[in-house]
Design a protein around this motif. Structure first.
Motif, PDB file in Angstrom:
ATOM      1  N   SER A 192     -12.845   6.722   3.294  1.00 21.01           N
ATOM      2  CA  SER A 192     -11.425   6.378   3.403  1.00 21.01           C
ATOM      3  C   SER A 192     -10.679   7.499   4.119  1.00 21.01           C
ATOM      4  O   SER A 192     -10.765   8.653   3.743  1.00 21.01           O
ATOM      5  CB  SER A 192     -10.835   6.171   2.006  1.00 21.01           C
ATOM      6  OG  SER A 192      -9.447   5.995   2.090  1.00 21.01           O
ATOM      7  N   ALA A 193      -9.953   7.126   5.173  1.00 22.74           N
ATOM      8  CA  ALA A 193      -9.178   8.102   5.932  1.00 22.74           C
ATOM      9  C   ALA A 193      -7.692   8.001   5.621  1.00 22.74           C
ATOM     10  O   ALA A 193      -6.936   8.920   5.873  1.00 22.74           O
ATOM     11  CB  ALA A 193      -9.409   7.906   7.423  1.00 22.74           C
ATOM     12  N   GLY A 194      -7.274   6.856   5.071  1.00 20.63           N
ATOM     13  CA  GLY A 194      -5.872   6.659   4.731  1.00 20.63           C
ATOM     14  C   GLY A 194      -5.685   5.354   3.992  1.00 20.63           C
ATOM     15  O   GLY A 194      -6.455   4.409   4.169  1.00 20.63           O
ATOM     16  N   VAL A 195      -4.667   5.320   3.146  1.00 16.92           N
ATOM     17  CA  VAL A 195      -4.398   4.142   2.321  1.00 16.92           C
ATOM     18  C   VAL A 195      -2.908   3.835   2.383  1.00 16.92           C
ATOM     19  O   VAL A 195      -2.078   4.734   2.409  1.00 16.92           O
ATOM     20  CB  VAL A 195      -4.800   4.400   0.849  1.00 16.92           C
ATOM     21  CG1 VAL A 195      -4.457   3.205  -0.023  1.00 16.92           C
ATOM     22  CG2 VAL A 195      -6.281   4.725   0.741  1.00 16.92           C
ATOM     23  N   GLY A 196      -2.594   2.556   2.392  1.00 17.07           N
ATOM     24  CA  GLY A 196      -1.213   2.114   2.327  1.00 17.07           C
ATOM     25  C   GLY A 196      -1.050   1.067   1.245  1.00 17.07           C
ATOM     26  O   GLY A 196      -1.899   0.183   1.096  1.00 17.07           O
ATOM     27  N   ILE A 197       0.002   1.174   0.476  1.00 13.08           N
ATOM     28  CA  ILE A 197       0.303   0.193  -0.568  1.00 13.08           C
ATOM     29  C   ILE A 197       1.128  -0.925   0.055  1.00 13.08           C
ATOM     30  O   ILE A 197       2.128  -0.666   0.725  1.00 13.08           O
ATOM     31  CB  ILE A 197       1.080   0.838  -1.741  1.00 13.08           C
ATOM     32  CG1 ILE A 197       0.281   2.005  -2.331  1.00 13.08           C
ATOM     33  CG2 ILE A 197       1.437  -0.192  -2.801  1.00 13.08           C
ATOM     34  CD1 ILE A 197      -1.078   1.631  -2.873  1.00 13.08           C
ATOM     35  N   ILE A 198       0.692  -2.169  -0.176  1.00 10.96           N
ATOM     36  CA  ILE A 198       1.407  -3.326   0.362  1.00 10.96           C
ATOM     37  C   ILE A 198       2.508  -3.711  -0.618  1.00 10.96           C
ATOM     38  O   ILE A 198       2.251  -3.934  -1.801  1.00 10.96           O
ATOM     39  CB  ILE A 198       0.462  -4.523   0.557  1.00 10.96           C
ATOM     40  CG1 ILE A 198      -0.671  -4.166   1.507  1.00 10.96           C
ATOM     41  CG2 ILE A 198       1.240  -5.741   1.059  1.00 10.96           C
ATOM     42  CD1 ILE A 198      -1.796  -5.190   1.529  1.00 10.96           C
ATOM     43  N   LYS A 199       3.729  -3.797  -0.125  1.00 14.99           N
ATOM     44  CA  LYS A 199       4.877  -4.275  -0.897  1.00 14.99           C
ATOM     45  C   LYS A 199       5.633  -5.260  -0.029  1.00 14.99           C
ATOM     46  O   LYS A 199       6.142  -4.880   1.031  1.00 14.99           O
ATOM     47  CB  LYS A 199       5.793  -3.117  -1.301  1.00 14.99           C
ATOM     48  CG  LYS A 199       5.175  -2.177  -2.302  1.00 14.99           C
ATOM     49  CD  LYS A 199       6.135  -1.078  -2.690  1.00 14.99           C
ATOM     50  CE  LYS A 199       5.466  -0.117  -3.646  1.00 14.99           C
ATOM     51  NZ  LYS A 199       6.290   1.047  -3.928  1.00 14.99           N
ATOM     52  N   GLY A 200       5.677  -6.505  -0.457  1.00 15.89           N
ATOM     53  CA  GLY A 200       6.398  -7.521   0.303  1.00 15.89           C
ATOM     54  C   GLY A 200       5.849  -7.730   1.701  1.00 15.89           C
ATOM     55  O   GLY A 200       6.597  -8.037   2.622  1.00 15.89           O
ATOM     56  N   GLY A 201       4.544  -7.527   1.875  1.00 16.75           N
ATOM     57  CA  GLY A 201       3.911  -7.727   3.167  1.00 16.75           C
ATOM     58  C   GLY A 201       3.864  -6.503   4.061  1.00 16.75           C
ATOM     59  O   GLY A 201       3.204  -6.519   5.093  1.00 16.75           O
ATOM     60  N   SER A 202       4.550  -5.413   3.700  1.00 17.22           N
ATOM     61  CA  SER A 202       4.607  -4.202   4.534  1.00 17.22           C
ATOM     62  C   SER A 202       3.831  -3.052   3.910  1.00 17.22           C
ATOM     63  O   SER A 202       3.724  -2.950   2.691  1.00 17.22           O
ATOM     64  CB  SER A 202       6.055  -3.767   4.731  1.00 17.22           C
ATOM     65  OG  SER A 202       6.779  -4.771   5.393  1.00 17.22           O
ATOM     66  N   PHE A 203       3.308  -2.169   4.757  1.00 19.02           N
ATOM     67  CA  PHE A 203       2.589  -0.984   4.275  1.00 19.02           C
ATOM     68  C   PHE A 203       2.835   0.191   5.213  1.00 19.02           C
ATOM     69  O   PHE A 203       3.190   0.014   6.380  1.00 19.02           O
ATOM     70  CB  PHE A 203       1.081  -1.257   4.175  1.00 19.02           C
ATOM     71  CG  PHE A 203       0.409  -1.441   5.512  1.00 19.02           C
ATOM     72  CD1 PHE A 203      -0.137  -0.356   6.198  1.00 19.02           C
ATOM     73  CD2 PHE A 203       0.334  -2.695   6.106  1.00 19.02           C
ATOM     74  CE1 PHE A 203      -0.743  -0.524   7.430  1.00 19.02           C
ATOM     75  CE2 PHE A 203      -0.272  -2.874   7.347  1.00 19.02           C
ATOM     76  CZ  PHE A 203      -0.812  -1.786   8.008  1.00 19.02           C
ATOM     77  N   THR A 204       2.644   1.407   4.689  1.00 13.16           N
ATOM     78  CA  THR A 204       2.652   2.641   5.468  1.00 13.16           C
ATOM     79  C   THR A 204       1.443   3.451   5.032  1.00 13.16           C
ATOM     80  O   THR A 204       1.244   3.670   3.836  1.00 13.16           O
ATOM     81  CB  THR A 204       3.950   3.449   5.235  1.00 13.16           C
ATOM     82  OG1 THR A 204       5.058   2.642   5.638  1.00 13.16           O
ATOM     83  CG2 THR A 204       3.945   4.741   6.026  1.00 13.16           C
ATOM     84  N   ILE A 205       0.637   3.889   5.994  1.00 16.50           N
ATOM     85  CA  ILE A 205      -0.602   4.614   5.696  1.00 16.50           C
ATOM     86  C   ILE A 205      -0.318   6.083   5.402  1.00 16.50           C
ATOM     87  O   ILE A 205       0.478   6.724   6.086  1.00 16.50           O
ATOM     88  CB  ILE A 205      -1.586   4.506   6.886  1.00 16.50           C
ATOM     89  CG1 ILE A 205      -2.022   3.063   7.086  1.00 16.50           C
ATOM     90  CG2 ILE A 205      -2.802   5.419   6.693  1.00 16.50           C
ATOM     91  CD1 ILE A 205      -2.868   2.481   5.980  1.00 16.50           C
TER      92      ILE A 205
END
Length: 157
Positions: A72-85
């Protein structure tokens, strides 16, 4: 907050010296506080986007960018269809490169319990399980200074 009171009792200590010590103390404090400033100098870039399932925003879950070794190089949490890594909780962005992408979204997460208190070993995914693994998802992302926004449109069938 100034220097300790016992310093003012020293012979020859004047108000000019008091101001000098206060100024010196502020300088040291500023250096210590700013030593952690200036993030992003290591080349990380912002990476964000949207995840949809059959055209509708995926309400919750996670997006995982994995390098070629599968780490894993980066993770983003999905909220309402959007994410930020993010690479880590305290560092935003991700190094430029090409990544395989996995998306996870659970109705019941593996290891959680049902209403009767039984442990759910497998979990119940909101999306087809092929998307849970970066090797089988078919999703990729190339992060560069020209490409930092991504749309992943998942299909239920």
């Amino acid at each position: 907050m100034g220097p300790p009171a016992f310093l003012f009792r020293l012979k020859g200590f004047t108000s000019v010296n008091k101001r000098s010590i206060n100024s010196f103390g502020l300088l040291i404090l500023s250096i210590l506080v700013c030593s952690g400033c200036g993030g992003g100098s290591d080349g990380r870039l912002s990476a964000s986007g949207t995840v949809t399932l059959d055209g509708s925003p995926l309400e919750s879950g996670s997006v995982v960018f994995s390098d070629e070794s599968g780490s894993s190089a980066g993770v983003g949490i999905i909220k309402g269809g959007s994410f930020t890594i993010q690479e880590a909780a305290n560092s935003s962005g991700i190094q430029p490169g090409t990544y395989n992408v996995a998306v996870n979204s659970w109705e019941k997460e593996p290891g959680s319990t049902d209403d009767q208190g039984n442990i759910i070993d497998e979990g119940v995914s909101r999306i087809p399980e092929k998307y849970n693994d970066p090797k089988t998802s078919g999703l990729t992302a190339t992060v560069s200074s020209e490409s930092q926004s991504f749309t992943f449109d998942l299909k239920s069938k």
